[in-house]
Write a protein that holds these residues in place. Structure first.
Motif, PDB file in Angstrom:
ATOM      1  N   ARG A 457      36.626  -4.987   2.135  1.00  9.31           N
ATOM      2  CA  ARG A 457      36.578  -4.849   0.679  1.00  9.31           C
ATOM      3  C   ARG A 457      36.800  -3.396   0.251  1.00  9.31           C
ATOM      4  N   THR A 458      36.225  -2.475   1.024  1.00  9.56           N
ATOM      5  CA  THR A 458      36.377  -1.065   0.660  1.00  9.56           C
ATOM      6  C   THR A 458      37.835  -0.628   0.726  1.00  9.56           C
ATOM      7  N   VAL A 459      38.531  -0.969   1.799  1.00  9.15           N
ATOM      8  CA  VAL A 459      39.917  -0.510   1.924  1.00  9.15           C
ATOM      9  C   VAL A 459      40.829  -1.244   0.948  1.00  9.15           C
ATOM     10  N   ARG A 460      40.483  -2.471   0.586  1.00 12.26           N
ATOM     11  CA  ARG A 460      41.269  -3.151  -0.454  1.00 12.26           C
ATOM     12  C   ARG A 460      41.170  -2.400  -1.766  1.00 12.26           C
ATOM     13  N   SER A 467      47.600   1.007 -10.022  1.00 12.52           N
ATOM     14  CA  SER A 467      48.876   0.301  -9.950  1.00 12.52           C
ATOM     15  C   SER A 467      49.971   1.149  -9.319  1.00 12.52           C
ATOM     16  N   ASP A 468      49.683   2.438  -9.044  1.00 10.82           N
ATOM     17  CA  ASP A 468      50.746   3.317  -8.557  1.00 10.82           C
ATOM     18  C   ASP A 468      50.297   4.230  -7.428  1.00 10.82           C
ATOM     19  N   GLY A 469      49.316   3.784  -6.624  1.00 12.18           N
ATOM     20  CA  GLY A 469      48.913   4.609  -5.498  1.00 12.18           C
ATOM     21  C   GLY A 469      47.465   4.379  -5.124  1.00 12.18           C
ATOM     22  N   PRO A 470      46.990   5.017  -4.045  1.00 14.84           N
ATOM     23  CA  PRO A 470      45.618   4.802  -3.589  1.00 14.84           C
ATOM     24  C   PRO A 470      44.595   5.448  -4.514  1.00 14.84           C
ATOM     25  N   ALA A 471      43.350   5.061  -4.326  1.00 17.18           N
ATOM     26  CA  ALA A 471      42.252   5.629  -5.108  1.00 17.18           C
ATOM     27  C   ALA A 471      42.162   7.135  -4.899  1.00 17.18           C
ATOM     28  N   THR A 472      41.519   7.812  -5.841  1.00 15.30           N
ATOM     29  CA  THR A 472      41.316   9.252  -5.701  1.00 15.30           C
ATOM     30  C   THR A 472      40.354   9.555  -4.567  1.00 15.30           C
ATOM     31  N   GLY A 473      39.360   8.682  -4.394  1.00 13.86           N
ATOM     32  CA  GLY A 473      38.377   8.877  -3.339  1.00 13.86           C
ATOM     33  C   GLY A 473      37.546   7.616  -3.174  1.00 13.86           C
ATOM     34  N   MET A 474      36.517   7.697  -2.316  1.00 14.74           N
ATOM     35  CA  MET A 474      35.633   6.551  -2.108  1.00 14.74           C
ATOM     36  C   MET A 474      34.206   7.048  -1.873  1.00 14.74           C
ATOM     37  N   TRP A 495      26.863  -0.651  10.663  1.00 13.46           N
ATOM     38  CA  TRP A 495      27.315  -0.529   9.274  1.00 13.46           C
ATOM     39  C   TRP A 495      28.002   0.825   9.043  1.00 13.46           C
ATOM     40  N   MET A 496      27.426   1.881   9.567  1.00 15.44           N
ATOM     41  CA  MET A 496      27.998   3.205   9.348  1.00 15.44           C
ATOM     42  C   MET A 496      29.305   3.398  10.113  1.00 15.44           C
ATOM     43  N   ASP A 497      29.485   2.677  11.203  1.00 18.79           N
ATOM     44  CA  ASP A 497      30.786   2.715  11.887  1.00 18.79           C
ATOM     45  C   ASP A 497      31.898   2.185  10.972  1.00 18.79           C
ATOM     46  N   GLN A 498      31.585   1.125  10.238  1.00 13.97           N
ATOM     47  CA  GLN A 498      32.584   0.580   9.307  1.00 13.97           C
ATOM     48  C   GLN A 498      32.785   1.492   8.101  1.00 13.97           C
ATOM     49  N   ALA A 499      31.713   2.162   7.694  1.00 11.49           N
ATOM     50  CA  ALA A 499      31.861   3.162   6.629  1.00 11.49           C
ATOM     51  C   ALA A 499      32.767   4.302   7.095  1.00 11.49           C
ATOM     52  N   LYS A 500      32.582   4.715   8.339  1.00 10.56           N
ATOM     53  CA  LYS A 500      33.428   5.775   8.905  1.00 10.56           C
ATOM     54  C   LYS A 500      34.886   5.324   8.977  1.00 10.56           C
ATOM     55  N   ALA A 501      35.113   4.077   9.388  1.00 12.16           N
ATOM     56  CA  ALA A 501      36.487   3.566   9.474  1.00 12.16           C
ATOM     57  C   ALA A 501      37.138   3.529   8.093  1.00 12.16           C
ATOM     58  N   ALA A 502      36.369   3.141   7.076  1.00 11.54           N
ATOM     59  CA  ALA A 502      36.905   3.131   5.709  1.00 11.54           C
ATOM     60  C   ALA A 502      37.217   4.541   5.242  1.00 11.54           C
ATOM     61  N   ALA A 503      36.352   5.494   5.602  1.00 17.95           N
ATOM     62  CA  ALA A 503      36.602   6.892   5.229  1.00 17.95           C
ATOM     63  C   ALA A 503      37.870   7.417   5.900  1.00 17.95           C
ATOM     64  N   ASP A 504      38.056   7.054   7.153  1.00 16.63           N
ATOM     65  CA  ASP A 504      39.293   7.453   7.842  1.00 16.63           C
ATOM     66  C   ASP A 504      40.513   6.875   7.133  1.00 16.63           C
ATOM     67  N   HIS A 505      40.413   5.631   6.706  1.00 20.47           N
ATOM     68  CA  HIS A 505      41.521   5.001   5.981  1.00 20.47           C
ATOM     69  C   HIS A 505      41.784   5.734   4.668  1.00 20.47           C
TER      70      HIS A 505
END
Length: 511
Positions: A457-460, A467-474, A495-505
Motif C-alpha cells: 500500500r505504501t509504494v502504491r 498524476s505526473d510523478g512520484p510522491a514528494t516523500g513518505m 514490520w520495520m523491514d517493510q518500512a525500510k523497503a518502502a523507504a528504499d523504494h
C-alpha cells in the motif's frame, strides 16, 4: 520684437495650453467620476483558500437606481469562458454594502488553475461603453522544498520518554535513544514526534508536559546522528471529555434531535489558535528542531455550532422560517440537512467553507511563527480531504510546506478509490505530498501478509498519488505502534523491514 518679448509670448502660450489642458483633464476626470462604472476585485491576486472580493462602483445616480431595481450580476471568466465555482455557482448577484459600492464574494474553485481571470457584468450593454473592468490572478504559494526522496518516521505517544525502555534493532534494551536506532535502521531522514497534546494532567491545564524536558535532549541526539527532528501539536481533538480547558468553546454534535458538547475544540475558537502557535514557537526555539507540525485541523467531532457562520460567509439563503428558529433548532436542522446528503451543492459549499476556515487557522499560525522552519500538517484522506474539511491546495497556500497524507483506516477497495481520487486531483507542482501508512494489523483488515500488505500500500501511494510523478516523500506511522502496538504475529523487526523497503523504494523513485 526683442528676445524678451518673444520669450514672454512663448510662456503665455504654454500657460494657456496648460490651463486648457487642466480644464479638459478636469472635465474628463469629472465625467469619469460621475458617469464611469468600475468593476474590479479588492486585491489583484488571491490564494485558493480565499473568497475573491468583487467590487462594482458608480457615482451615476441613474445607474445606481437601476441597480437597486435590478441587482447587477457578475460572472468570473477565464480566457473569455465563464467559470463555475463551488456549489455549481456561476453567476453571482452583487449587493449594496452601504458605502455606495456593490459587492460579492466568489469562493475560489477547488484547485483552480493559477493565472489570469476576468470579470463580466450582465448589464454591461446598457452602460454604453462606460464600464471599465480589471481582472485578477489566482496564485500558488511556493513551499519550502523537501529533500528528494524524503522519509520520516513518526512517534505518536504520551508515554514519559525519560523512563521508556526500547528494544533496539540489535536486540538490546535501551532508553529512548533506542528509538533513534530504529529511525536510522529504516533509513529515515527525519524523526517527527508528537509534542503537544490536550489536556494536561492538572484540571484546566492546556498541554500534557511530561516530555517537555526531554525534547531538547532528543533534538541534540538527532543532530548528533545526522537525523532531522520535528515536533508537532494536536489541534482539534482532545483526549478527555471531562478535563476541559475552561476558556475554550467546544464543538457541538447533534444526536436524537438535541445538541451536545464534544471533546473537540471548535474551529471558531480563536484562543486555541494562539495557544497552538505559542507552543509551536517554543518548539521551534529548541536547538536542533528542524520541522514543526500540526496534527489534523478539522471539526473532528461536531461542527453544528458553526451553522450561522457558514450561512453568513457563504452568502447562502437559509431555509424558509430560519429567522424564527432558536440557535438550538438551527443546529439540529443544519445537522439533519448535512446528514441526509441529498443537496450536494450544499454539501460542496459546506466542505469548501470548512477547508477555507481550516486554511485561515493555518495562515494565522504561520503568521505567528514566521517562515524560518518548514511546517508540515497531517491530512485525513477521504475524498481528497474534503470529507473532513481539508484541502491540500488550500493548506499549501495558507502555509503548509509538506502535507502528510494519512492513507489508512481503509480496506483494499477503499484504498484504491482514495488513490484514484488523489491521482486525478493534484500534480507535483500543486503541493508537496508526503504519503503515509500505519503499522497496525487490524487497520490492514488483518491481511494474511501483514507487513507485506503495509509495504504494498505504501509504494502504491508513492507511485500513484500524483498524476505526473512520484510522491514528494513518505512517512511511517508510528514507531510506538511498531514497538508496542497491534502487530499480529509479526515482530517489530518484520514490520520495520517493510518500512525500510518502502523507504528504499521512495528514494529510488526520487532519483
Amino acid at each position: 520684437m526683442g528676445n524678451g518679448a518673444k520669450r514672454g509670448g512663448v510662456w503665455l502660450f504654454v500657460c494657456l495650453l496648460l490651463m486648457y489642458g487642466a480644464v479638459f483633464a478636469g472635465r474628463h476626470w469629472w465625467l469619469g467620476w460621475t458617469q464611469g462604472v468600475r468593476l474590479q476585485t479588492a486585491r489583484p491576486d488571491y490564494f485558493h483558500y480565499e473568497f475573491v472580493e468583487i467590487v462594482l462602483r458608480s457615482h451615476d445616480p441613474e445607474v445606481r437606481e437601476a441597480w437597486r431595481r435590478s441587482p447587477p450580476v457578475v460572472t468570473v471568466t477565464r480566457a473569455g469562458a465563464p467559470v463555475t465555482t463551488i456549489a455549481g455557482l456561476r453567476d453571482v448577484a452583487l449587493r449594496p454594502d452601504g458605502t455606495g459600492a456593490w459587492v460579492a464574494r466568489w469562493p475560489c474553485p477547488w484547485n483552480a488553475p493559477a493565472g489570469d481571470y476576468g470579470l463580466a457584468l450582465s448589464s454591461a450593454g446598457s452602460l454604453g461603453g462606460r464600464l471599465q473592468t480589471t481582472g485578477f490572478k489566482i496564485v500558488r504559494r511556493p513551499p519550502h522544498p523537501l529533500p528528494k526522496g524524503f522519509v520520516a518516521l513518526t512517534l505518536e505517544s504520551d508515554l514519559a520518554l525519560a523512563s521508556v525502555k526500547v528494544v533496539a534493532p540489535d536486540g538490546t534494551t535501551k532508553d529512548w535513544r533506542g528509538m533513534l536506532d530504529w529511525a536510522q535502521y529504516m533509513g529515515a531522514d527525519a524523526f517527527w514526534v508528537l509534542g503537544g497534546r490536550t489536556p494536561g494532567l492538572k484540571p484546566g491545564q492546556v498541554w500534557l508536559d511530561n516530555n517537555f524536558e526531554v525534547f531538547p535532549l532528543l533534538a541534540e541526539e538527532c543532530r548528533r546522528r545526522g537525523l532531522k527532528f520535528g515536533l508537532y501539536a494536536m489541534f482539534s481533538l482532545t483526549m478527555s471529555s471531562t478535563n476541559k480547558v475552561p476558556y475554550y468553546e467546544y464543538a457541538r454534535e447533534v444526536e436524537d434531535g438535541r445538541s451536545y458538547e464534544t471533546r473537540a475544540i471548535s474551529l471558531r475558537e480563536p484562543r486555541r489558535v494562539l495557544d497552538v502557535a505559542e507552543l509551536l514557537r517554543r518548539f521551534g526555539d529548541i536547538k536542533g528542531v528542524d520541522y514543526i507540525g500540526l496534527d489534523y485541523i478539522r471539526n473532528a467531532l461536531g461542527g453544528a455550532e458553526l451553522v450561522d457562520d457558514f450561512y453568513a460567509e457563504m452568502s447562502l439563503e437559509p431555509p424558509a422560517g430560519w429567522s424564527r428558529l432558536t440557535f438550538e433548532e438551527r443546529m439540529v436542522s443544519f445537522a439533519r440537512k448535512k446528514g441526509m446528503r441529498k443537496d450536494m451543492a450544499f454539501i460542496d459549499a459546506w466542505q469548501w467553507w470548512r477547508a477555507h476556515r481550516t486554511a485561515l487557522i493555518v495562515r494565522r499560525i504561520k503568521d505567528e511563527l514566521g517562515d524560518s522552519k518548514p511546517l508540515w500538517a497531517f491530512t485525513l484522506t477521504w475524498d481528497k480531504g474534503w470529507h473532513h474539511g481539508q484541502d491540500p491546495v488550500m493548506m499549501n497556500d495558507a502555509g503548509v510546506d509538506a502535507d502528510a497524507l494519512m492513507l489508512y483506516e481503509a480496506d483494499a477497495e477503499q484504498y484504491t478509490a482514495m488513490l484514484r481520487s488523489w491521482h486525478g486531483y493534484v500534480k507535483k507542482g500543486d503541493v508537496q505530498l508526503v504519503v503515509g501508512n500505519i503499522i497496525d494489523w487490524p487497520l490492514h483488515q488483518r491481511h494474511p501478509d501483514g507487513p507485506k500488505e503495509f509495504y504494498r500500500r505504501t509504494v502504491r501511494a508513492v507511485d500513484g498519488i500524483f498524476s505526473d510523478g512520484p510522491a514528494t516523500g513518505m512517512f511511517v506511522h508510528d514507531l510506538g505502534r511498531a514497538l508496542w502496538g497491534r502487530k499480529g504475529r509479526w515482530s517489530t523487526r518484520q514490520w520495520m523491514d517493510q518500512a525500510k523497503a518502502a523507504a528504499d523504494h521512495m528514494r529510488e523513485r526520487a532519483k
